[in-house]
Design a protein around this motif. Sequence first.
Motif, mmCIF file in Angstrom:
data_model
loop_
_atom_site.group_PDB
_atom_site.id
_atom_site.type_symbol
_atom_site.label_atom_id
_atom_site.label_comp_id
_atom_site.label_asym_id
_atom_site.label_seq_id
_atom_site.Cartn_x
_atom_site.Cartn_y
_atom_site.Cartn_z
ATOM 1 N N TYR A 26 0.827 -1.223 0.000
ATOM 2 C CA TYR A 26 0.000 0.000 0.000
ATOM 3 C C TYR A 26 0.853 1.262 0.000
ATOM 4 O O TYR A 26 1.892 1.323 0.649
ATOM 5 C CB TYR A 26 -0.929 0.020 1.221
ATOM 6 C CG TYR A 26 -2.012 -1.039 1.169
ATOM 7 C CD1 TYR A 26 -3.118 -0.869 0.336
ATOM 8 C CD2 TYR A 26 -1.914 -2.199 1.945
ATOM 9 C CE1 TYR A 26 -4.111 -1.840 0.285
ATOM 10 C CE2 TYR A 26 -2.906 -3.170 1.889
ATOM 11 C CZ TYR A 26 -4.001 -2.992 1.055
ATOM 12 O OH TYR A 26 -4.971 -3.948 0.998
ATOM 13 N N ARG A 27 0.395 2.264 -0.746
ATOM 14 C CA ARG A 27 1.093 3.554 -0.785
ATOM 15 C C ARG A 27 0.184 4.700 -0.328
ATOM 16 O O ARG A 27 0.655 5.760 0.019
ATOM 17 C CB ARG A 27 1.590 3.855 -2.207
ATOM 18 C CG ARG A 27 2.645 2.870 -2.713
ATOM 19 C CD ARG A 27 3.952 3.005 -1.937
ATOM 20 N NE ARG A 27 4.919 1.982 -2.353
ATOM 21 C CZ ARG A 27 5.045 0.781 -1.777
ATOM 22 N NH1 ARG A 27 4.261 0.456 -0.752
ATOM 23 N NH2 ARG A 27 5.945 -0.081 -2.198
ATOM 24 N N CYS A 28 -1.123 4.459 -0.380
ATOM 25 C CA CYS A 28 -2.076 5.521 -0.054
ATOM 26 C C CYS A 28 -2.566 5.285 1.372
ATOM 27 O O CYS A 28 -3.267 4.304 1.642
ATOM 28 C CB CYS A 28 -3.233 5.483 -1.058
ATOM 29 S SG CYS A 28 -4.534 6.654 -0.695
ATOM 30 N N TRP A 29 -2.133 6.143 2.293
ATOM 31 C CA TRP A 29 -2.376 5.902 3.723
ATOM 32 C C TRP A 29 -3.313 6.943 4.328
ATOM 33 O O TRP A 29 -3.151 8.133 4.063
ATOM 34 C CB TRP A 29 -1.047 5.892 4.486
ATOM 35 C CG TRP A 29 -0.277 4.640 4.186
ATOM 36 C CD1 TRP A 29 0.682 4.478 3.234
ATOM 37 C CD2 TRP A 29 -0.449 3.370 4.812
ATOM 38 N NE1 TRP A 29 1.134 3.174 3.221
ATOM 39 C CE2 TRP A 29 0.459 2.469 4.192
ATOM 40 C CE3 TRP A 29 -1.271 2.885 5.837
ATOM 41 C CZ2 TRP A 29 0.558 1.130 4.553
ATOM 42 C CZ3 TRP A 29 -1.173 1.554 6.219
ATOM 43 C CH2 TRP A 29 -0.267 0.694 5.566
ATOM 44 N N PRO A 30 -4.266 6.500 5.139
ATOM 45 C CA PRO A 30 -5.158 7.471 5.788
ATOM 46 C C PRO A 30 -4.429 8.191 6.919
ATOM 47 O O PRO A 30 -3.530 7.620 7.531
ATOM 48 C CB PRO A 30 -6.269 6.584 6.363
ATOM 49 C CG PRO A 30 -5.617 5.268 6.615
ATOM 50 C CD PRO A 30 -4.564 5.119 5.539
ATOM 51 N N MET A 31 -4.826 9.417 7.195
ATOM 52 C CA MET A 31 -4.333 10.107 8.380
ATOM 53 C C MET A 31 -5.042 9.494 9.592
ATOM 54 O O MET A 31 -6.155 8.974 9.496
ATOM 55 C CB MET A 31 -4.651 11.605 8.314
ATOM 56 C CG MET A 31 -4.028 12.329 7.130
ATOM 57 S SD MET A 31 -2.221 12.355 7.185
ATOM 58 C CE MET A 31 -1.944 13.650 8.396
#
Length: 578
Positions: A284-289
Amino acid sequence: MDEAIAEAAKREAETNALYNALKHDSEAQVGAIMGPLMGENPDFREYGDQIAGVIAPVVEEVNAMSQEQRRERLAELAPEQLEELESEDEEEEQVLPDLPNAEAYDQVRMRMAPNPNGPWHLGSARMPAVIGTYKELYDGWMLCRFDDTDPETKRPDLDAYDQILDAIEYLGFEPDEVLRASDRLEIYYEHARELIAKGGAYTCSCPQEEFSELKNAGEACPHRDKDTDTIHEEFEKMVDGEYSEGEMVLRVKTDIGHKNPALRDFVAFRIIETPHPREEAAEYRCWPMLDFQSGIDDQLTGVTHIIRGIDLQDSAKKQRFVYDYFDWEYPEVVHWGHVNIDEYDVAMSTSTIKELVESGELDGWDDPRAPTIASLRRRGIRGGAIVDAMVELGTSTSNVDLAMSTVYSHNRNRIDDETDRAFVVRDDAEYGGGAVEKAVRGGPDTGNPLVHPEHEERGRREIPVHGGVLVEETDLPPEGDRVWLKGYGCVEHTDEGFEFVDADIELTREEDIDIVHWVPATDNQPVRMRTPDGDVSGYAEPGVREYETDEMLQFERVGFVRLDDQEDDCTVAYYAHR
Ligand SMILES: [Zn+2]
């Protein structure tokens, strides 16, 4: 006064004395018992002047008992009074305030949300201690959720997940469920898509500084009014890792003119190119805050009450925007202040401790000098003692100080009764001035102190003297003076060593003779005691060899220790407290 009346009076007085001594954890007084005794038993009144004499020995016996013995005896005499005492204890124990609105929920559901970027320091124990206690009070539910969605700046430590679960167990709690946020990325993506569809989020490629300037001026960036299809498309490209770091973020559409700039169109997702250390999440590269992730998870896991630091008040405000889009009810929130523990030289910070461990300045997370849970555990502190101390701090919004003496006193209450005693003579200039050898002439071959001063039934130790002993230098009296070697007898200090004096222990009171501990000069057991202030060497009585690793002992006049390693030529003991 006839026999029957005297027996009845003794029985009443004993019950009364036991009750009072247990209730106040102090000695009972004949005078204080006389009043209620006469009040409740009119038969005794005509013997008023004799009763005090009859009951005095009974009260004395009660005063000589340990709390445990008193409890057992009261259970025999008047179990209902013991029950009454115990229910009072329970009431007193509830020092935590009621949770807000708890009655509005079928079940109180709470979560702790550790970041597994390292094992726990001592301050981290507060959350499980308080949440676990609430769980017990409300018969509730408790989640341990690892908020591990920042692979870069708060990079998870793969060992920390289990270390944290171990720590929770050591504190005496078991989570009803364990989740790792890094397993749940698809769930967060789904909610982001839904939020976009509701018009609640937009992709933004403004350079950070440019966006900041616009935001601070209360102005929207050009991306705010993008059409939904484009936002969807760009978000999918974020998920697929087609942007580099900083190139694109997903923002929650809040109120660009909100009086608190931190709440204006905050970031919900960003790109992080550093792979997550967990294999399951490495692609994964798209991470939630954190605020987005934890807000979604709190809702999905049915959390009813959140406890968090007063410094995180903005989190609830940000999450409420998201909750409003989804038409969800926000949980009850309790904000608490920071807890300070300032008795350690090492700062209570995961990153600081990690650095010191990595550089070798600390032997590990369980080094006695480290303000960590692992360290207290190795020193023989029971998890429950930490919980008691943390719960007593309450949950107020002001900052609080945890005194280690409170933890130690709770631990002492838990272990004192069960822990055997042993002598140790420290060989350290700082403590006792160093070990001094003295020949002993004319006395018995062994010393026989009690295994436990309050439990004669547990027997006596047998310490051979072999013609000579070690004592600490500061315990050595001037030549010509006497000293009492504990469990052995009175000796006089002469130029040839210690000369045994046949004497009564009463002497120590009458003539002010000091009682000192000692070990045989030969056939003792070398000891290395590890303390928060550094290591102390010394010699213990030989019987210490018989104890297993992990057992507790009280080194008389020094303190409680946990036996950490039993080698033939040395016992390594971790110092707990006095
Ligand atoms: Zn923008």
